[in-house]
Design a protein around this motif. Sequence first.
Motif, short mmCIF file in Angstrom:
data_model
loop_
_atom_site.label_atom_id
_atom_site.label_comp_id
_atom_site.label_asym_id
_atom_site.label_seq_id
_atom_site.Cartn_x
_atom_site.Cartn_y
_atom_site.Cartn_z
N LEU A 1 33.22 28.26 -25.25
CA LEU A 1 32.13 28.40 -26.22
C LEU A 1 30.77 28.25 -25.53
CD1 LEU A 1 33.74 26.07 -28.90
CD2 LEU A 1 33.90 28.57 -28.78
N PHE A 2 29.85 29.14 -25.88
CA PHE A 2 28.50 29.11 -25.31
C PHE A 2 27.47 29.37 -26.40
CE2 PHE A 2 31.20 30.34 -21.79
CZ PHE A 2 30.70 29.60 -20.73
N GLY A 3 26.31 28.74 -26.25
CA GLY A 3 25.13 29.11 -27.00
C GLY A 3 24.26 29.95 -26.07
N ALA A 4 23.45 30.82 -26.64
CA ALA A 4 22.56 31.66 -25.83
C ALA A 4 21.18 31.65 -26.47
CB ALA A 4 23.11 33.08 -25.75
N THR A 5 20.15 31.36 -25.68
CA THR A 5 18.77 31.35 -26.17
C THR A 5 17.89 32.13 -25.20
OG1 THR A 5 18.29 29.25 -25.06
CG2 THR A 5 19.05 29.13 -27.35
N GLY A 6 16.66 32.38 -25.62
CA GLY A 6 15.74 33.17 -24.80
C GLY A 6 16.26 34.60 -24.71
N LEU A 7 16.55 35.19 -25.87
CA LEU A 7 17.20 36.50 -25.91
C LEU A 7 16.23 37.65 -25.65
CD1 LEU A 7 19.47 36.03 -29.05
CD2 LEU A 7 20.02 35.55 -26.65
N HIS A 8 16.72 38.65 -24.93
CA HIS A 8 16.02 39.90 -24.68
C HIS A 8 16.95 41.01 -25.15
CE1 HIS A 8 13.26 37.60 -22.14
NE2 HIS A 8 14.34 37.02 -21.66
N MET A 9 16.46 41.85 -26.05
CA MET A 9 17.33 42.85 -26.66
C MET A 9 17.31 44.17 -25.87
SD MET A 9 18.62 41.03 -28.95
CE MET A 9 19.65 42.29 -29.65
N ARG B 1 60.92 26.46 -27.79
CA ARG B 1 59.49 26.66 -28.03
C ARG B 1 59.18 28.14 -27.88
NH1 ARG B 1 59.72 22.35 -30.32
NH2 ARG B 1 59.10 20.39 -29.37
N GLU B 2 58.62 28.74 -28.93
CA GLU B 2 58.16 30.13 -28.87
C GLU B 2 56.69 30.11 -28.46
OE1 GLU B 2 58.93 31.66 -32.79
OE2 GLU B 2 61.10 31.67 -32.47
N VAL B 3 56.37 30.86 -27.40
CA VAL B 3 55.04 30.77 -26.80
C VAL B 3 54.45 32.17 -26.61
CG1 VAL B 3 53.70 29.95 -24.81
CG2 VAL B 3 55.72 28.68 -25.57
N VAL B 4 53.15 32.28 -26.92
CA VAL B 4 52.38 33.49 -26.62
C VAL B 4 51.35 33.09 -25.56
CG1 VAL B 4 50.80 35.24 -27.52
CG2 VAL B 4 52.67 34.39 -28.96
N ASP B 5 51.50 33.65 -24.36
CA ASP B 5 50.51 33.41 -23.29
C ASP B 5 49.39 34.44 -23.44
OD1 ASP B 5 51.82 31.26 -22.06
OD2 ASP B 5 53.07 32.61 -20.88
N HIS B 6 48.17 33.97 -23.31
CA HIS B 6 46.98 34.81 -23.47
C HIS B 6 45.99 34.41 -22.38
CE1 HIS B 6 43.16 36.16 -25.21
NE2 HIS B 6 43.85 36.97 -25.98
N PRO B 7 45.26 35.38 -21.78
CA PRO B 7 44.33 35.05 -20.70
C PRO B 7 43.12 34.24 -21.14
CG PRO B 7 44.12 37.36 -21.28
CD PRO B 7 45.29 36.82 -22.05
N GLY B 8 42.92 34.08 -22.43
CA GLY B 8 41.79 33.30 -22.93
C GLY B 8 40.59 34.17 -23.22
N GLY B 9 39.61 33.56 -23.83
CA GLY B 9 38.43 34.30 -24.22
C GLY B 9 37.19 33.45 -24.25
N VAL B 10 36.13 34.08 -24.70
CA VAL B 10 34.82 33.43 -24.78
C VAL B 10 34.18 33.83 -26.10
CG1 VAL B 10 32.49 33.48 -23.80
CG2 VAL B 10 34.46 33.31 -22.29
N CYS B 11 33.41 32.93 -26.68
CA CYS B 11 32.61 33.23 -27.86
C CYS B 11 31.20 32.72 -27.59
CB CYS B 11 33.21 32.57 -29.10
SG CYS B 11 32.40 33.06 -30.64
N VAL B 12 30.21 33.54 -27.96
CA VAL B 12 28.81 33.22 -27.69
C VAL B 12 28.03 33.21 -29.00
CG1 VAL B 12 26.72 33.91 -26.45
CG2 VAL B 12 28.97 34.34 -25.43
N ALA B 13 27.21 32.18 -29.17
CA ALA B 13 26.32 32.08 -30.33
C ALA B 13 24.90 32.40 -29.88
CB ALA B 13 26.38 30.69 -30.93
N PRO B 14 24.48 33.67 -30.04
CA PRO B 14 23.12 34.05 -29.63
C PRO B 14 22.11 33.66 -30.71
CG PRO B 14 24.50 36.00 -30.07
CD PRO B 14 25.27 34.79 -30.46
N LEU B 15 21.19 32.77 -30.36
CA LEU B 15 20.21 32.26 -31.31
C LEU B 15 18.83 32.81 -30.95
CD1 LEU B 15 19.83 30.27 -33.71
CD2 LEU B 15 19.31 28.52 -31.99
N THR B 16 18.23 33.55 -31.88
CA THR B 16 16.91 34.14 -31.64
C THR B 16 15.82 33.08 -31.74
OG1 THR B 16 16.46 34.65 -33.96
CG2 THR B 16 17.71 36.31 -32.69
#
Length: 181
Positions: free
Chosen positions: A122-130, A36-51
Amino acid sequence: MDLTEKTLEQNVLLNGRILKMHVDKVELPNGELAEREVVDHPGGVCVAPLTAEGDLLFVRQFRYPYAEVVLELPAGKRDPGEDPLATGIRELQEETGATADRMIELGCCYPSPGYTSEIIYLFGATGLHMGETHPDDDEFLEPERIPLEIAVEMVMNGVITDAKTQILILKLWKLRMEGEL
């Protein structure tokens, strides 16, 4: 039937700054041996900012492995041991300048379970302040706002090709259709 594979040996090929690559000798459920060929990765996050207007905040950035500019929702790598929510809050602010009143946990995904250990939260984000963006020194981003409805069409017609972005757009759309957003 037990589908578990038992690791017998691990040969590390690269122990890099972000990735670790190794080839493992494993025993299959039927007793046979395989590699088995494996790539270990610390992981990540993605955010869907909804205005409040129903737009998603995207970034365009050059992605070297594909040699093209990719339209994505804000995302980034987790630091070792970092809570995924903290990563999401940080990446949202760095890439879009936004902070959110509400971060909604929307699960996780395994981008390619055949060869990598990476998990993307995965996250959604609402109540945004720019505010001001603070991208990493090696990050060059172009922000873009797209209505959620148009983003769904872009997923369905193949314009948005990034998997984590596709998943989040469709999850948000479903939540909106069910009146939960």
